[in-house]
Write an enzyme that holds these catalytic residues in place. Structure first.
Site, PDB file in Angstrom:
ATOM      1  N   ASN A 213       2.415 -19.868 -35.812  1.00  0.00           N
ATOM      2  CA  ASN A 213       3.745 -19.478 -36.284  1.00  0.00           C
ATOM      3  C   ASN A 213       4.740 -19.642 -35.139  1.00  0.00           C
ATOM      4  OD1 ASN A 213       5.367 -18.369 -38.442  1.00  0.00           O
ATOM      5  ND2 ASN A 213       5.649 -16.579 -37.128  1.00  0.00           N
ATOM      6  N   ARG A 214       5.969 -20.030 -35.504  1.00  0.00           N
ATOM      7  CA  ARG A 214       7.006 -20.195 -34.480  1.00  0.00           C
ATOM      8  C   ARG A 214       7.094 -18.939 -33.619  1.00  0.00           C
ATOM      9  NH1 ARG A 214      13.142 -20.608 -36.479  1.00  0.00           N
ATOM     10  NH2 ARG A 214      12.436 -18.645 -37.411  1.00  0.00           N
TER      11      ARG A 214
ATOM     12  N   ARG B 239      13.431 -17.361 -61.100  1.00  0.00           N
ATOM     13  CA  ARG B 239      12.934 -18.104 -62.256  1.00  0.00           C
ATOM     14  C   ARG B 239      12.041 -17.233 -63.140  1.00  0.00           C
ATOM     15  NH1 ARG B 239      12.851 -24.215 -60.684  1.00  0.00           N
ATOM     16  NH2 ARG B 239      14.220 -24.079 -58.881  1.00  0.00           N
TER      17      ARG B 239
ATOM     18  N   GLY C  52       2.662 -20.803 -40.487  1.00  0.00           N
ATOM     19  CA  GLY C  52       3.595 -19.744 -40.877  1.00  0.00           C
ATOM     20  C   GLY C  52       2.874 -18.406 -40.929  1.00  0.00           C
ATOM     21  N   ALA C  53       3.633 -17.335 -40.687  1.00  0.00           N
ATOM     22  CA  ALA C  53       3.018 -15.993 -40.672  1.00  0.00           C
ATOM     23  C   ALA C  53       3.982 -14.960 -41.241  1.00  0.00           C
ATOM     24  CB  ALA C  53       2.601 -15.635 -39.254  1.00  0.00           C
TER      25      ALA C  53
ATOM     26  N   ASP D  33      -5.594  -1.952 -52.669  1.00  0.00           N
ATOM     27  CA  ASP D  33      -6.022  -2.272 -51.299  1.00  0.00           C
ATOM     28  C   ASP D  33      -5.388  -3.564 -50.816  1.00  0.00           C
ATOM     29  OD1 ASP D  33      -7.561  -0.044 -51.338  1.00  0.00           O
ATOM     30  OD2 ASP D  33      -9.471  -1.074 -51.631  1.00  0.00           O
TER      31      ASP D  33
ATOM     32  N   ASP E 216       0.337 -12.388 -55.231  1.00  0.00           N
ATOM     33  CA  ASP E 216       0.661 -13.701 -54.636  1.00  0.00           C
ATOM     34  C   ASP E 216      -0.607 -14.450 -54.223  1.00  0.00           C
ATOM     35  OD1 ASP E 216       3.414 -13.835 -54.912  1.00  0.00           O
ATOM     36  OD2 ASP E 216       3.833 -12.864 -52.988  1.00  0.00           O
TER      37      ASP E 216
ATOM     38  N   ILE F 135       3.951 -13.732 -32.150  1.00  0.00           N
ATOM     39  CA  ILE F 135       3.538 -12.337 -32.311  1.00  0.00           C
ATOM     40  C   ILE F 135       3.181 -11.991 -33.763  1.00  0.00           C
ATOM     41  CG2 ILE F 135       5.939 -11.513 -32.482  1.00  0.00           C
ATOM     42  CD1 ILE F 135       3.431  -9.547 -30.534  1.00  0.00           C
TER      43      ILE F 135
ATOM     44  N   LYS G 222      10.052  -6.115 -51.379  1.00  0.00           N
ATOM     45  CA  LYS G 222       8.587  -6.231 -51.504  1.00  0.00           C
ATOM     46  C   LYS G 222       7.829  -5.269 -50.579  1.00  0.00           C
ATOM     47  CE  LYS G 222       6.840 -10.497 -52.658  1.00  0.00           C
ATOM     48  NZ  LYS G 222       6.640 -11.959 -52.626  1.00  0.00           N
TER      49      LYS G 222
ATOM     50  N   GLY H 132       5.759 -13.072 -44.877  1.00  0.00           N
ATOM     51  CA  GLY H 132       5.192 -12.249 -45.942  1.00  0.00           C
ATOM     52  C   GLY H 132       4.245 -13.028 -46.838  1.00  0.00           C
TER      53      GLY H 132
HETATM   54  P1  NAP Z   1       9.418 -15.099 -44.598  1.00  0.00           P
HETATM   55  O1  NAP Z   1       8.640 -13.828 -44.592  1.00  0.00           O
HETATM   56  O2  NAP Z   1      10.871 -15.089 -44.301  1.00  0.00           O
HETATM   57  O3  NAP Z   1       8.685 -16.104 -43.570  1.00  0.00           O
HETATM   58  C1  NAP Z   1       9.245 -17.361 -43.277  1.00  0.00           C
HETATM   59  C2  NAP Z   1       8.255 -18.187 -42.475  1.00  0.00           C
HETATM   60  O4  NAP Z   1       8.860 -19.460 -42.185  1.00  0.00           O
HETATM   61  C3  NAP Z   1       7.899 -17.566 -41.118  1.00  0.00           C
HETATM   62  O5  NAP Z   1       6.601 -17.961 -40.754  1.00  0.00           O
HETATM   63  C4  NAP Z   1       8.951 -18.220 -40.220  1.00  0.00           C
HETATM   64  O6  NAP Z   1       8.621 -18.237 -38.853  1.00  0.00           O
HETATM   65  C5  NAP Z   1       8.941 -19.625 -40.770  1.00  0.00           C
HETATM   66  N1  NAP Z   1      10.155 -20.352 -40.402  1.00  0.00           N
HETATM   67  C6  NAP Z   1      11.410 -20.136 -40.880  1.00  0.00           C
HETATM   68  N2  NAP Z   1      12.273 -20.988 -40.278  1.00  0.00           N
HETATM   69  C7  NAP Z   1      11.532 -21.745 -39.411  1.00  0.00           C
HETATM   70  C8  NAP Z   1      11.852 -22.787 -38.512  1.00  0.00           C
HETATM   71  N3  NAP Z   1      13.107 -23.244 -38.371  1.00  0.00           N
HETATM   72  N4  NAP Z   1      10.855 -23.355 -37.793  1.00  0.00           N
HETATM   73  C9  NAP Z   1       9.578 -22.906 -37.931  1.00  0.00           C
HETATM   74  N5  NAP Z   1       9.213 -21.903 -38.758  1.00  0.00           N
HETATM   75  C10 NAP Z   1      10.185 -21.341 -39.499  1.00  0.00           C
HETATM   76  O7  NAP Z   1       9.295 -15.820 -46.017  1.00  0.00           O
HETATM   77  P2  NAP Z   1       8.055 -15.780 -47.021  1.00  0.00           P
HETATM   78  O8  NAP Z   1       8.315 -14.773 -48.058  1.00  0.00           O
HETATM   79  O9  NAP Z   1       6.811 -15.729 -46.236  1.00  0.00           O
HETATM   80  O10 NAP Z   1       8.196 -17.211 -47.745  1.00  0.00           O
HETATM   81  C11 NAP Z   1       7.877 -18.418 -47.084  1.00  0.00           C
HETATM   82  C12 NAP Z   1       8.082 -19.591 -48.051  1.00  0.00           C
HETATM   83  O11 NAP Z   1       7.144 -19.479 -49.122  1.00  0.00           O
HETATM   84  C13 NAP Z   1       9.472 -19.586 -48.702  1.00  0.00           C
HETATM   85  O12 NAP Z   1       9.912 -20.922 -48.793  1.00  0.00           O
HETATM   86  C14 NAP Z   1       9.224 -19.021 -50.080  1.00  0.00           C
HETATM   87  O13 NAP Z   1      10.146 -19.497 -51.043  1.00  0.00           O
HETATM   88  C15 NAP Z   1       7.829 -19.553 -50.367  1.00  0.00           C
HETATM   89  N6  NAP Z   1       7.088 -18.739 -51.329  1.00  0.00           N
HETATM   90  C16 NAP Z   1       6.591 -19.375 -52.416  1.00  0.00           C
HETATM   91  C17 NAP Z   1       5.854 -18.664 -53.332  1.00  0.00           C
HETATM   92  C18 NAP Z   1       5.291 -19.388 -54.529  1.00  0.00           C
HETATM   93  O14 NAP Z   1       4.968 -18.723 -55.519  1.00  0.00           O
HETATM   94  N7  NAP Z   1       5.140 -20.711 -54.463  1.00  0.00           N
HETATM   95  C19 NAP Z   1       5.610 -17.289 -53.157  1.00  0.00           C
HETATM   96  C20 NAP Z   1       6.134 -16.655 -52.019  1.00  0.00           C
HETATM   97  C21 NAP Z   1       6.876 -17.407 -51.113  1.00  0.00           C
HETATM   98  P3  NAP Z   1       9.149 -17.044 -37.900  1.00  0.00           P
HETATM   99  O15 NAP Z   1       8.187 -15.910 -38.115  1.00  0.00           O
HETATM  100  O16 NAP Z   1       9.096 -17.628 -36.558  1.00  0.00           O
HETATM  101  O17 NAP Z   1      10.554 -16.713 -38.341  1.00  0.00           O
END
Ligand code: NAP
Length: 282
Positions: free
Chosen positions: A162-163, A25, A138-139, A87, A112, A166, A75, A141
């Site tokens: 976090n699921r 977007r 959640g943990a 930093d 972010d 680690i 990223k 990026g």
């Molecule tokens: P990521 O690095 O792939 O991390 C995904 C997270 O979701 C991890 O903590 C993962 O746990 C967890 N997860 C995925 N499937 C799961 C499940 N079935 N059950 C439990 N936990 C689950 O992604 P990310 O970049 O951090 O982004 C996370 C979310 O934030 C996305 O939806 C993204 O679109 C959103 N986001 C929004 C913005 C904004 O500007 N609003 C900015 C950045 C990201 P595991 O470690 O166990 O896999």
């Protein structure tokens, strides 16, 4: 004879780099600001495969680009390609904003966390981060940027579950003793007494199941926010609102994280308002 003809001035270019990129977007967002402020610049989506990232980044400053946003899957890898890393980008381990400096150096930053806090401050101006513990579910990026910004804002304790445990342990080891790791099965318990609660997982996103953390421990008045913004009202936010919590959706984070880059590239601090929300959602 020396040619004194001044170099032609081109309209500045910026881009969002990812693979794939069609869903982004950001072009709509920056395009709106360019039009609104009457800036003769362009912002384009650039699909770049991981194996081409380094050569594309090297070429962009010579093609009139003044900077770029970076999204999945680049990223993390841009950090090694940048000349200067802030930093906070180094701490988070990822960058989302690049500035191509006049001296030819690539400057990498992560906005972010800035966007996350600015969104809360805009929609919940009475929020006081220091009032009590924050809980981050959640943990990944994005969670790392959220953790960094909440700690910087002065939360006294940061709980995280976090699921894959680690990844939360890793955050604790990098971000310090204020971070307390909860087991995934105990994620509901970490909400007890929390004043700020964040879903930083991708659960609840369109096409994905809702987040299954029990919310019974959420106290009315708690600030609850979700990083997911499709849909705007996730099941998590809907339930938190029904429990009397103050909710903030995730769209504003996307909008606010874009403002520092736009200002650096095009020389205008852009505004995040309802019109922008409507345009980005349309
Ligand atoms: P990521 O690095 O792939 O991390 C995904 C997270 O979701 C991890 O903590 C993962 O746990 C967890 N997860 C995925 N499937 C799961 C499940 N079935 N059950 C439990 N936990 C689950 O992604 P990310 O970049 O951090 O982004 C996370 C979310 O934030 C996305 O939806 C993204 O679109 C959103 N986001 C929004 C913005 C904004 O500007 N609003 C900015 C950045 C990201 P595991 O470690 O166990 O896999």
């Amino acid at each position: 004879m020396v040619d004194s003809t001044p170099a032609p001035k081109h309209a500045p270019l910026a881009a969002v780099i990812g693979w794939p990129i069609a869903h982004s977007r950001s072009p709509r967002l920056h395009g709106h600001w360019l039009k609104r402020y009457g800036i003769a610049g362009h912002y384009v989506p650039l699909p770049v495969m991981p194996e081409h990232l380094a050569e594309v980044l090297r070429a962009m400053p010579h093609m009139g680009f003044v900077g770029a946003n970076v999204t999945i899957p680049h990223k993390e890898s841009v950090l090694a390609l940048a000349d200067v890393v802030t930093d906070r980008a180094a701490l988070i381990g990822a960058a989302n904003t690049l500035i191509f400096r006049a001296d030819g150096k690539i400057h990498a930053d992560n906005t972010d966390g800035y966007g996350f806090i600015a969104n809360i401050r805009q929609h919940a101006p009475d929020w006081i981060p220091g009032l009590g513990p924050a809980a981050v579910i959640g943990a990944g990026g994005a969670a790392r940027a959220v953790v960094a910004s909440l700690l910087e804002s002065g939360v006294p304790e940061l709980r995280i579950a976090n699921r894959t445990r680690i990844r939360a342990e890793q955050i604790r080891s990098e971000f310090g003793a204020k971070v307390v790791v909860y087991d995934w099965a105990q994620a509901g318990n970490m909400l007890e007494g929390a004043m700020t609660v964040v879903n930083a997982t991708s659960m609840g996103m369109q096409g994905k199941p809702p987040l299954r953390v029990p919310l019974d421990a959420l106290a009315p008045g708690t600030l609850v926010t979700d990083l997911v913004y499709t849909p705007l009202m996730t099941p998590f936010l809907t339930e938190a609102q029904a429990r009397g919590c103050e909710i903030v959706d995730g769209l504003g984070m996307l909008l606010h994280q874009a403002t520092p880059g736009f200002e650096r590239w095009f020389g205008q601090r852009p505004e995040v308002d309802d019109e922008l929300r409507r345009i980005v959602l349309a």
